[in-house]
Structure formats: C-alpha cells, structure tokens
Design an enzyme around this catalytic site. Structure first.
Site, PDB file in Angstrom:
ATOM      1  N   GLN A  84       0.803  -1.223   0.000  1.00  0.00           N
ATOM      2  CA  GLN A  84       0.000   0.000   0.000  1.00  0.00           C
ATOM      3  C   GLN A  84       0.837   1.275   0.000  1.00  0.00           C
ATOM      4  O   GLN A  84       0.505   2.234  -0.703  1.00  0.00           O
ATOM      5  CB  GLN A  84      -0.960  -0.005   1.199  1.00  0.00           C
ATOM      6  N   HIS A 102      -7.876  -2.217   7.037  1.00  0.00           N
ATOM      7  CA  HIS A 102      -6.993  -2.574   8.154  1.00  0.00           C
ATOM      8  C   HIS A 102      -6.110  -1.357   8.402  1.00  0.00           C
ATOM      9  O   HIS A 102      -5.663  -0.720   7.442  1.00  0.00           O
ATOM     10  CB  HIS A 102      -6.172  -3.817   7.787  1.00  0.00           C
TER      11      HIS A 102
HETATM   12  P1  NDP Z   1      -5.638  -9.609  -1.671  1.00  0.00           P
HETATM   13  O1  NDP Z   1      -4.253 -10.130  -1.590  1.00  0.00           O
HETATM   14  O2  NDP Z   1      -6.756 -10.568  -1.740  1.00  0.00           O
HETATM   15  O3  NDP Z   1      -5.840  -8.645  -2.918  1.00  0.00           O
HETATM   16  C1  NDP Z   1      -4.805  -8.009  -3.443  1.00  0.00           C
HETATM   17  C2  NDP Z   1      -5.218  -7.083  -4.589  1.00  0.00           C
HETATM   18  O4  NDP Z   1      -4.117  -6.241  -4.822  1.00  0.00           O
HETATM   19  C3  NDP Z   1      -5.509  -7.827  -5.865  1.00  0.00           C
HETATM   20  O5  NDP Z   1      -6.431  -7.099  -6.623  1.00  0.00           O
HETATM   21  C4  NDP Z   1      -4.144  -7.813  -6.531  1.00  0.00           C
HETATM   22  O6  NDP Z   1      -4.180  -7.884  -7.932  1.00  0.00           O
HETATM   23  C5  NDP Z   1      -3.646  -6.453  -6.144  1.00  0.00           C
HETATM   24  N1  NDP Z   1      -2.190  -6.416  -6.181  1.00  0.00           N
HETATM   25  C6  NDP Z   1      -1.330  -7.297  -5.618  1.00  0.00           C
HETATM   26  N2  NDP Z   1      -0.073  -6.953  -5.891  1.00  0.00           N
HETATM   27  C7  NDP Z   1      -0.147  -5.830  -6.649  1.00  0.00           C
HETATM   28  C8  NDP Z   1       0.814  -4.973  -7.242  1.00  0.00           C
HETATM   29  N3  NDP Z   1       2.127  -5.215  -7.107  1.00  0.00           N
HETATM   30  N4  NDP Z   1       0.371  -3.897  -7.955  1.00  0.00           N
HETATM   31  C9  NDP Z   1      -0.939  -3.655  -8.081  1.00  0.00           C
HETATM   32  N5  NDP Z   1      -1.905  -4.436  -7.544  1.00  0.00           N
HETATM   33  C10 NDP Z   1      -1.503  -5.496  -6.841  1.00  0.00           C
HETATM   34  O7  NDP Z   1      -5.793  -8.588  -0.450  1.00  0.00           O
HETATM   35  P2  NDP Z   1      -6.839  -8.671   0.739  1.00  0.00           P
HETATM   36  O8  NDP Z   1      -8.202  -8.401   0.206  1.00  0.00           O
HETATM   37  O9  NDP Z   1      -6.572  -9.877   1.549  1.00  0.00           O
HETATM   38  O10 NDP Z   1      -6.366  -7.425   1.639  1.00  0.00           O
HETATM   39  C11 NDP Z   1      -6.706  -6.107   1.306  1.00  0.00           C
HETATM   40  C12 NDP Z   1      -6.811  -5.295   2.580  1.00  0.00           C
HETATM   41  O11 NDP Z   1      -7.907  -5.785   3.351  1.00  0.00           O
HETATM   42  C13 NDP Z   1      -5.590  -5.399   3.487  1.00  0.00           C
HETATM   43  O12 NDP Z   1      -5.417  -4.148   4.098  1.00  0.00           O
HETATM   44  C14 NDP Z   1      -6.001  -6.421   4.518  1.00  0.00           C
HETATM   45  O13 NDP Z   1      -5.333  -6.263   5.755  1.00  0.00           O
HETATM   46  C15 NDP Z   1      -7.467  -6.081   4.671  1.00  0.00           C
HETATM   47  N6  NDP Z   1      -8.301  -7.139   5.197  1.00  0.00           N
HETATM   48  C16 NDP Z   1      -8.260  -8.389   4.613  1.00  0.00           C
HETATM   49  C17 NDP Z   1      -9.049  -9.395   5.097  1.00  0.00           C
HETATM   50  C18 NDP Z   1      -9.082 -10.719   4.424  1.00  0.00           C
HETATM   51  O14 NDP Z   1      -9.789 -11.579   4.937  1.00  0.00           O
HETATM   52  N7  NDP Z   1      -8.396 -10.981   3.328  1.00  0.00           N
HETATM   53  C19 NDP Z   1      -9.910  -9.197   6.291  1.00  0.00           C
HETATM   54  C20 NDP Z   1      -9.953  -7.845   6.744  1.00  0.00           C
HETATM   55  C21 NDP Z   1      -9.138  -6.868   6.236  1.00  0.00           C
HETATM   56  P3  NDP Z   1      -3.566  -9.161  -8.717  1.00  0.00           P
HETATM   57  O15 NDP Z   1      -4.647 -10.193  -8.673  1.00  0.00           O
HETATM   58  O16 NDP Z   1      -3.281  -8.675 -10.078  1.00  0.00           O
HETATM   59  O17 NDP Z   1      -2.339  -9.607  -7.964  1.00  0.00           O
END
Ligand code: NDP
Ligand code: MG
Length: 330
Positions: free
Chosen positions: A83, A105
């Site tokens: 982020q 988060h």
């Molecule tokens: P994910 O890992 O599921 O999603 C990641 C996203 O970011 C995807 O769209 C991915 O695209 C993109 N991404 C990854 N790497 C890059 C990059 N280098 N450049 C651009 N885009 C990128 O994340 P989560 O949903 O798990 O987490 C998101 C937030 O939510 C975090 O802050 C987490 O702490 C929070 N959260 C998560 C929970 C959960 O259960 N997962 C629960 C509560 C909060 P691509 O597919 O192309 O890689």
C-alpha cells in the site's frame, strides 16, 4: 453498536467510491456497494485472474490513477505491504480535493506508511471476516460485522460516510463497533499472531507431530488435530466455550479443564504479552516492512517449507477423498 437504522446510504449518493484492488476484500466490497445502489469504480491491474473476475462481474477496471481522479472516497484494498508504494506513486498525487482515504486494516495509517495531505480525512471500515464471507453473507441478506474508526481530526461528515459505507457492504446488518485506528491495528495483529493464525497453526502441528512421532498413523493424527478443529470451532461460534463444553463428552470436558492449562502455561501468557509489546512499539511493523524491502526472502522460504510439512501432505491426500468439504488446494 450501530445497525442499519443508524446509517444513511444517502450520504454517499452522487459520490464515487474507488475500490483499489479486486482481491479478497475488493471483490466483495465493490459488489456489495454496487448492489446497494452506490457508484463504484474498480482499479485492478490487467493480466491476472482478478482483472478477469472484475470484468466478469460487470466492472470496467481502470488504473489506480484513473480511479482516484474520479473518486470522493478511495478505499485501498491492496495487500498491506504494497500500500505505501502504490499510495505514494499513484494515489496521493491524484486525490480530488477533500477525498476521504479508506482502508480495511489500519496497519499503514497507524504505522505512518500512508499519510494523507491536509484536507483529507482517514477512515477505517474493517469487516471482521474474510472477503468471500463479506460477499456471501450480504447475498444471503446478512452481513459481516465491521469496525469503524476515524483518523485524528476527521469531521463528523466522514463518520457518516463511514456508517453509510458499512451499510453499503452489509456491515450494519451484522453490527458496527466504533474503535480507534490504534485499537483495530493492534488487536488485529495480536489476534492473528497469537491465536487465530500463529497460535492455532503451531498448536495443530505440535499435536500432529507428537502423535506421529509416537508411532500413530498420520491419518489419525490429521483427523484428531486438524479436521476436528472445525467441528469444535463451530460450537464456539454458536455458543461460546460453554456450548462446546456442553456438547462434548464429560470425559473431554474433564480433560479440557485439567490438561489445557499445561499446554497454555504462564510462560505462554508471558510470551503473548511480549508479542503484544512488539506490536505496540512498532517493532513487528518494522520487521515486516524491512522483510518486504529485502524481497521477502524469509517469508517465501518459510511458506515453501511449511507447505512440505507432513501434515500438509497427509491433508492433501485425505481431503481429495472428502468430496463434501469443498476442498481447496493451494
Ligand atoms: P488480496 O491479496 O486478496 O488482494 C490483493 C489485490 O491487490 C488484488 O487485486 C491484486 O491484484 C492487487 N495487487 C497485488 N499486488 C499488486 C501490485 N504489485 N500492484 C498492483 N496491484 C496489486 O488482499 P486482501 O483483500 O486480503 O487485503 C486487502 C486489505 O484488506 C488489506 O489491508 C487487509 O489487511 C485487509 N483485510 C483483509 C481481510 C481478508 O480476509 N483478506 C480481512 C480484513 C481486512 P492481482 O490479482 O493482479 O495480484
Ligand atoms: Mg483480523
């Protein structure tokens, strides 16, 4: 607690919400908000399965810059460790005046990795469950409970936006608790390190290893120490520890009372307090940030090693035979 009646979706009428990242949380929140009648623009890099998923769900994903330029509310739903970079290069320079910056988060807000310029409020709406549940509960007419927190100096209007957002994703159906960014960040990290992920994984592995080392079949050890965990946790979830203890045999309940404290000892509790202190002091955050600067070498090799543990191999084999459990393979 805030419920549906405490939140007004009208606060977000005419506003555009940018969902940055169509991953676990992104795909769920974007769809729920849209189904709640709100205007959503999705930012998702092309080339991967999440881009195709967004398209198949009827979104037209754009670049982060493009989404931010249009948005009154920007929710960063990228992995926490990415982020800060994306914020610096692609979000901050393009924020509309007064746009509210959100996350699910508090890690990057709390530890100073994402700091908005003056005139932009920080808002946290954190669903207390994984993304696929945020979506499936909403579709069923329910919702995953959420936390809401405001950054320092945020306006009362931003709180209304937060409640409306929580309503839009279904959170106010389950209930919304107000907290601070510090409390959300610190308790979330503590929970996942000590109990939910770190604690439980090591407990399961240690139990499995103990039985296998003593000559019992790995299949038996897998069922006793991992598979049955779900059945027990379901009872916690429905009625607390007391309902689990009511449901199991008296023999199991007696073993629980007399043996459990020998596993989680005073020494274990002391270590828990130490881990909490490392979270509060920023030491954990610094470790994790530095790990990522170094290409996450230790993280990746540990992940690889963990996937080769005998419990992983045993589980893969057994789960293939259990057609009814919707088994997943990583
Ligand atoms: P994910 O890992 O599921 O999603 C990641 C996203 O970011 C995807 O769209 C991915 O695209 C993109 N991404 C990854 N790497 C890059 C990059 N280098 N450049 C651009 N885009 C990128 O994340 P989560 O949903 O798990 O987490 C998101 C937030 O939510 C975090 O802050 C987490 O702490 C929070 N959260 C998560 C929970 C959960 O259960 N997962 C629960 C509560 C909060 P691509 O597919 O192309 O890689
Ligand atoms: Mg959590």
């Amino acid at each position: 607690m805030y419920y549906d009646g405490d939140a007004d979706l009208g606060v977000l009428a005419g506003k555009t919400i940018a969902i940055i990242g169509y991953g676990s949380q992104g795909h769920a929140q974007a769809q729920n908000l849209r189904d709640s009648g709100l205007e959503v623009v999705v930012a998702q890099r092309p080339g991967g399965p999440n881009h195709a998923l967004a398209v198949s769900h009827g979104f037209q994903p754009v670049s982060v810059e493009e989404a931010v330029k249009q948005a009154d509310v920007v929710n960063i739903l990228l992995p926490d460790e990415l982020q800060a970079d994306v914020y610096r290069t692609s979000i901050r320079p393009h924020l509309k005046p007064g746009a509210v910056l959100m996350a699910s988060h508090g890690f990057n807000f709390h530890f100073g990795q994402v700091e908005p310029p003056p005139g932009h409020d920080i808002l946290l709406v954190a669903p207390k469950g994984p993304g696929h549940l945020v979506r499936s509960e909403y579709v069923k007419g329910g919702g995953v409970p959420c936390l809401i927190a405001l950054g320092p100096g945020a306006s009362p209007e931003t709180k209304k936006i937060g409640l409306a957002y929580a309503k839009g994703i279904g959170g106010t159906r389950g209930g919304v608790i107000e907290t601070t960014i510090a409390e959300e960040t610190e308790t979330d990290l503590f929970g996942e390190q000590v109990v939910l992920c770190g604690g439980v994984s090591e407990l399961i592995k240690a139990g499995f290893d103990t039985l296998v080392e003593a000559g019992y079949q790995p299949e038996m050890a897998y069922f006793e120490c991992l598979h049955e965990m779900k059945l027990i946790v379901d009872l916690f979830y429905q009625g607390g520890l007391e309902y689990m203890r009511y449901s199991v045999s008296n023999t199991a309940e007696y073993g629980d009372y007399t043996r459990g404290k020998r596993i989680i000892t005073e020494e274990t509790r002391k270590e828990m307090r130490k881990i909490l202190e490392e979270i509060r002091s920023g030491q954990f955050a610094r470790d994790w940030i530095l790990e990522n600067r170094g290409g996450a070498a230790m993280f990746k090799s540990t992940r690889r090693r963990e996937r080769q543990h005998p419990i992983a191999e045993t589980g893969r084999r057994l789960r293939r035979m259990m057609k009814w459990i919707d088994s997943k393979e990583v």
